[in-house]
Enzyme design. Structure first.
Site, PDB file in Angstrom:
ATOM      1  N   SER A   1      -2.571  28.154  -4.414  1.00 39.94           N
ATOM      2  CA  SER A   1      -1.244  28.400  -3.833  1.00 39.94           C
ATOM      3  C   SER A   1      -0.721  29.756  -4.236  1.00 39.94           C
ATOM      4  CB  SER A   1      -0.247  27.348  -4.319  1.00 39.94           C
ATOM      5  OG  SER A   1      -0.237  26.220  -3.504  1.00 39.94           O
TER       6      SER A   1
ATOM      7  N   HIS B   1       8.113  25.718  -5.955  1.00 35.65           N
ATOM      8  CA  HIS B   1       6.837  26.237  -5.461  1.00 35.65           C
ATOM      9  C   HIS B   1       7.038  27.332  -4.420  1.00 35.65           C
ATOM     10  CE1 HIS B   1       3.007  26.107  -3.166  1.00 35.65           C
ATOM     11  NE2 HIS B   1       2.453  25.692  -4.302  1.00 35.65           N
TER      12      HIS B   1
ATOM     13  N   ASN C   1      -7.084  22.874  -4.756  1.00 39.58           N
ATOM     14  CA  ASN C   1      -7.284  22.902  -6.206  1.00 39.58           C
ATOM     15  C   ASN C   1      -8.115  21.723  -6.705  1.00 39.58           C
ATOM     16  OD1 ASN C   1      -5.700  25.165  -6.306  1.00 39.58           O
ATOM     17  ND2 ASN C   1      -3.880  24.120  -7.048  1.00 39.58           N
TER      18      ASN C   1
ATOM     19  N   ASP D   1       6.605  26.155   3.184  1.00 41.17           N
ATOM     20  CA  ASP D   1       6.480  25.644   1.826  1.00 41.17           C
ATOM     21  C   ASP D   1       7.649  24.704   1.519  1.00 41.17           C
ATOM     22  OD1 ASP D   1       6.037  25.812  -1.244  1.00 41.17           O
ATOM     23  OD2 ASP D   1       4.487  27.145  -0.465  1.00 41.17           O
TER      24      ASP D   1
END
Length: 498
Positions: free
Chosen positions: A341, A187, A278, A157
């Site tokens: 996520s 994130h 998404n 990530d």
């Protein structure tokens, strides 16, 4: 998600050259159109053999990375050189350094200074009160001593920031601008908290609070990353023997090198989990979630309805909390985020629980084991929205085994009224009355202790032949039931004629 064929650095170099050319009043010649087209770019080349590898290195301006786990090299080279390389029979593929994005809505971040305990109607610790943890019922696993202890989970990530609720065992940065795996986006820290925030009586807790978390920084502060950096992160995860890899990132573009690395990770026993994307219900699942080797995860809300932003498709394997998820964030804070996520790390944490519970299971077996914990949602069976369903840890009950049948060990009643009805020099005849037991099946007849044979339950007389003249014998009649139980029997002595 879009492909990016030039890094910003290359574009800036061109612009600077043009500006200098103008300022020096043509003293520096401009690049030709052909030269501009052939500006160096970054590529990933998969080779078939050492001859192919040598050809890549010879044809490149700079070798950036030679991967350890797959036959591939990351290089900087001109498009013309790479075009020529594509014709080499020793080369499997040549692809540009495509762009990836983190799979969440950056504009929807709600930063919180502290975690507010949620009312659950029961007395539970505040750190366990968030809806995602309650819905997945993972405290049942903790009560069994399952916390992900000893399981190595790589968070591929934007890195992971220091946070009171997180303990990071190690990691790596593969991005160009820093060697630190510290998170400068937020994130990765949020994802890490959902997987394994500590259970220490404060803040919040993750699904597997004792899992060993590793920060693999492959994305930058803007939530963007490139194929080469992600390949390096997966390569590191393979070499360092991670058990679980979470990838809350994606792209719409397929990549042979990426698929090869994912496949290599799977072969090396890693359970790979990724966010669907998404782009909205009905839109295709992103890569790497689209690969068969990866568990693809969609997002649901507190009512277990599909998140409207969640990409869906036949690749979806499980659904997990992904709407209004509170987790760890930058500067010791917390944040509420939406996205697949956020769903993916919940599954990664769940796998860590099962890995601790079943340490000898292969990654394929663990993947199959997850299905036992899935509550079916939507259409019956696996579907494109929820996959096999929503994961909850309720102790898997052993298959219901019917009670063992009561084994009959009681022999039937014996025969009555045994009589010698006739004798000759070589034979003897007998009669008797059979018992009335419902399970009576037959009568065994013994002569001097040796079984002569049997007669069925409808027979009450028999003639025994082949005897010897003027000889004494003992005959015995033993009843037998349908289970095979044999009675003690009734005996009778007799002598044949002289």
């Amino acid at each position: 998600m879009k492909e990016l064929y030039n890094k910003g650095k290359s574009q800036k170099i061109i612009a600077t050259a043009l500006t200098l050319g103008f300022a020096m009043n043509m003293l520096v010649p401009f690049a030709s159109a052909e030269e501009l087209i052939d500006t160096e770019k970054e590529y990933v080349v998969v080779y078939k053999n050492n001859s192919g590898k040598d050809a890549v290195i010879r044809g490149s301006k700079k070798v950036k990375t030679q991967f350890k786990s797959i036959n591939a090299v990351a290089v900087k080279a001109s498009p013309n050189a790479m075009k020529a390389l594509e014709k080499n029979p020793n080369i499997a593929s040549v692809e540009e350094n495509i762009k990836f994005s983190l799979v969440n809505n950056k504009n929807a971040v709600q930063v919180l200074n502290k975690v507010e305990a949620k009312s659950t109607g029961t007395t539970i610790p505040a750190e366990e009160s968030q809806w995602d943890i309650q819905a997945m019922k993972v405290s049942n696993a903790w009560n069994e001593g399952l916390t992900g202890k000893g399981v190595k989970v790589a968070v591929v990530d934007s890195g992971v920031a220091n946070h009171p609720d997180l303990l990071i065992k190690g990691g790596v940065s593969t991005v160009d601008y820093t060697t630190s795996f510290n998170d400068d986006n937020g994130h990765g820290t949020h994802v890490a908290g959902s997987i394994g925030a500590k259970r220490d009586g404060r803040g919040l807790v993750g699904v597997a609070p004792d899992a060993d978390l590793y920060a693999v920084k492959v994305m930058d502060q803007d939530g963007s990353g490139y194929l080469i950096d992600i390949l390096e992160g997966l390569d590191w995860s393979i070499v360092n023997k991670m058990d679980v890899v979470n990838m809350s990132l994606g792209t719409s573009a397929d990549s042979k090198a990426f698929h090869d690395m994912v496949a290599k990770a799977q072969i090396n026993g890693i359970v790979l989990i990724a966010a669907n994307g998404n782009d909205g219900v009905g839109t295709p699942v992103n890569f790497p979630a689209k690969y068969n080797e990866v568990i693809a995860v969609s997002a649901v809300d507190q009512s277990l309805q599909i998140g409207s932003f969640s990409s869906t498709g036949v690749e979806t394997e499980f659904s997990s909390p992904g709407v209004a998820i509170v987790s760890t964030y930058l500067n010791g804070s917390y944040a509420r985020l939406d996205g697949t996520s956020m769903a993916s790390p919940h599954v990664a944490g769940f796998v860590a629980l099962l890995k601790q519970k079943n340490p000898t299971m292969t990654n394929a077996q663990l993947r199959a084991e997850l299905q036992k914990y899935a509550t079916d949602l939507g259409d019956a069976g696996r579907d494109s929205l929820f996959g096999y369903g929503f994961l909850t840890y309720e102790s898997v009950k052993a298959p219901t085994v019917p009670p063992a049948p009561v084994v009959d060990t009681t022999a039937p009643a014996v025969v009555n009224n045994v009589k010698l009805t006739a004798t000759t020099y070589t034979s003897a005849s007998f009669s008797w009355t059979n018992p009335t037991d419902a399970d009576f099946a037959k009568t065994n007849i013994y002569l001097n202790g040796r079984l002569l044979g049997s007669v069925d339950k409808g027979t009450q007389a028999v003639n025994v032949t082949g005897l010897t003249r003027n000889t004494s014998y003992t005959v015995m009649f033993k009843t037998v039931d349908i289970t095979g139980n044999e009675s003690a029997g009734v005996s009778l002595k007799f002598t044949t004629k002289r």
